[in-house]
Design an enzyme around this catalytic site. Structure first.
Site: not given
Length: 601
Positions: A138-140, A272, A340, A363, A582
């Site tokens: 997988g990508e992770l 998560k 982000e 988080h 913003r």
């Protein structure tokens, strides 16, 4: 019970008990039996076997002294490949002791399985740690997990003889996996020595298991491969479950029943999100706890591995200047910002979970808990988690009037991005209150979102105004700009900043608000490790203070459940905002409602 010694080597020198070779030759040995409570010979012994008797007496002495392996130090550089701690059998026996080699292998196995003698074994070629990455293609895994494991291996934080296992459904070989991993591996800028050799050594310790579509069969193959490589050594195992939520329970069940070692500890890393809501999270937790112990579970959130998070407790508890100020008496508000920019796009699962379940639940709330908790009894992970859960249980349930939700527009005709499912929020702003004696009445303001004007991660602690400030006239009407602040910044440049008021040099009396700054890039000429490296090392060391415990998980869901329920009922409006802007305008009205000036650079 007695057992026989054959040619097993021992970690001490023979010279301490040896006698002159000319006086006591050791050419013909008879079997010596050593009991745990006494030492005696069961065969006739003459001068030719006296040397062997004496060796048996040495072993008996060590047994009576209950010598054991030294405890493993819990420090970051304790893994070393100690070679030669167990010498080859020829180091203990003389060259002319050929007769001793006829001792049966069963006797050797009997010695190795006896727990009363804790002599180290020669495990230089056998791994003392096995790490299995479930979902290895997988990508992770490709982008984060394997590079982090290599970085730890290169820096000496993994055992030299570690074994890495990749497990997925793809029909590929060991070499295919190694080729995939190699394309992502790099050495640190400040650690380029022997980079190619280290990469090759790491890849050679990597193995692939094709689990197919039957995890029960696949995990049995994983276990067999692990046991084959481990041999008889005492080995610990880590299983990193980088799998979709729908596959988590099946994989966890198979690992619990088939893949755990009985010769060391087992630890399970879970990515998560940890459930979809309070009910699903509770069921998931109950199932996992029916298969594993709480101490085995490590719920990982890579954002909690940032240096900013680790510095929260250090800055507060290791500096006398801050601890007396850490309460409602001196602090006016706390702002937690995580934004982000356009370069970050939501993952496949994000459309169903949104920013509340993905970012806020773990988080943001964990950051607030670490910042607001009482001093723990010690730095032990459980002591810290005990204090964190007290904070989470004290946070007031959110109400819709204290929350602003947003979703960014696509770049075409102001339509919602196709990867998002309905009104899935990509922006969250809220005012949280902790109802305890230390923080009563202090708003903790949160702003986090995707597709905003810049990438930013920081915590701003704004202090109250000086009572009866005699310099008020010099400050002017905008007294808010003269507010003292402690700023902990992770991005764009990691820094600790303290905003203070000072006199501008020159004639007259004019005040200015300036920053006393500690920029990490100027102070420390080192490359900051990736957060996955930090957290994986914590798992290896058994340090769980940055990983959510089951009761922390439940307390966090209790805070957010009212808002999630309102979203499901379409009772909360989601404000659209421009990509690269913003965020929703409603957030500014929320800050004004709570009498807080939001700081925009």
């Amino acid at each position: 019970m007695s057992f026989s010694f054959s040619s097993t080597s021992l970690p001490f020198s023979e010279s301490s008990f040896s006698l002159p070779r000319s006086t006591h030759p050791c050419s013909n040995f008879n079997n010596i039996t050593v009991a745990s409570s006494s030492f005696h010979s069961v065969a006739s012994v003459g001068s030719s076997s006296f040397c062997r008797k004496f060796r048996g007496f040495k072993l008996w002495i060590l047994d009576r002294l209950n010598l054991q392996h030294p405890k493993q130090f819990n420090c970051r550089n304790h893994f070393k490949n100690v070679k030669g701690s167990i010498s080859d059998s020829s180091r203990l026996l003389n060259d002319d002791d050929a007769d001793s080699k006829v001792t049966s292998s069963l006797e050797s196995a009997s010695l190795l399985q006896t727990s009363s003698l804790a002599f180290p074994m020669d495990v230089s070629r056998e791994p003392s740690l096995c790490i299995a990455v479930i979902g290895a293609t997988g990508e992770l895994a490709r982008g984060k997990i394997f590079p982090a494991l290599f970085a730890l291996y290169y820096s000496g934080f993994l055992p030299e003889n570690v074994a890495i296992f990749g497990y997925s459904r793809k029909n590929i070989t060991d070499e295919d996996l190694r080729s995939i991993i190699a394309s992502t591996l790099t050495c640190r800028v400040d650690h380029q020595q022997d980079c190619g050799d280290k990469i090759e050594a790491f890849l050679n310790r990597t193995h692939y298991i094709n689990g197919g579509y039957d995890n029960k069969h696949g995990v049995s193959l994983l276990k067999a491969k692990m046991e084959q490589i481990e041999g008889r050594s005492k080995t610990n195992r880590i299983f990193y479950l980088s799998v979709p939520q729908e596959a988590l329970l099946d994989v966890a069940s198979c690992l619990a029943s088939s893949a755990q070692t009985q010769k060391g500890w087992n630890r399970i890393i879970i990515e998560k999100p940890f459930g979809f809501d309070a009910l699903s999270s509770q069921r998931l937790t109950q199932y996992l706890l029916s298969k594993f112990e709480e101490k085995q579970l490590y719920r990982i959130d890579h954002l909690l591995g940032r240096n900013l998070i680790e510095n929260l407790t250090v800055l507060r508890f290791a500096n006398l200047v801050f601890e007396p100020l850490w309460s409602r008496t001196y602090i006016d508000n706390v702002q937690v910002i995580l934004s982000e920019d356009l370069a970050v796009h939501p993952g496949r699962y994000f459309g169903g979970y949104g920013i509340i379940r993905d970012i806020v639940h773990s988080h943001v709330l964990q950051t607030i808990a670490l910042l607001a908790m009482e001093p723990p009894v010690s730095l032990d992970g459980e002591d810290i988690r005990n204090e964190k859960v007290k904070v989470l249980r004290s946070i007031r349930q959110l109400e819709p009037k204290d929350v602003i939700l947003g979703q960014y527009k696509s770049s075409c005709r102001d339509k919602v991005d196709k990867c998002l499912d309905g009104p899935t929020p990509t922006y969250f702003a809220a005012a949280l209150y902790i109802d305890n004696a230390r923080w009563d009445g202090v708003p903790f303001l949160v702003k986090t979102g995707l597709g905003l004007i810049k990438h930013q991660m920081e915590i701003r602690i704004q202090f109250r105004h000086v009572p009866g400030n005699v310099y008020r006239e010099c400050i002017g009407h905008n007294i808010g700009r003269a507010t003292n602040e402690l700023i902990l910044r992770d991005d764009p440049d990691e820094a600790i900043l303290v905003r203070v008021n000072n006199k501008v040099p020159g004639l007259g009396l004019k005040l200015d608000s300036s920053e006393l700054n500690l920029l990490y890039k100027d102070k420390y000429n080192i490359e900051v490790p990736d957060s996955y490296e930090h957290l994986l090392l914590d798992v290896i060391d058994g340090d769980n203070h940055l990983f959510m415990r089951s009761d922390e998980l439940a307390a966090a869901w209790n805070i957010l459940t009212p808002i999630l329920n309102e979203i499901d009922k379409d009772n909360v409006s989601v404000e659209l905002y421009e990509l690269g802007g913003r965020g929703p305008v409603g957030a500014y009205y929320l800050w004004a409602k709570h009498a807080v000036r939001w700081v925009e650079d």
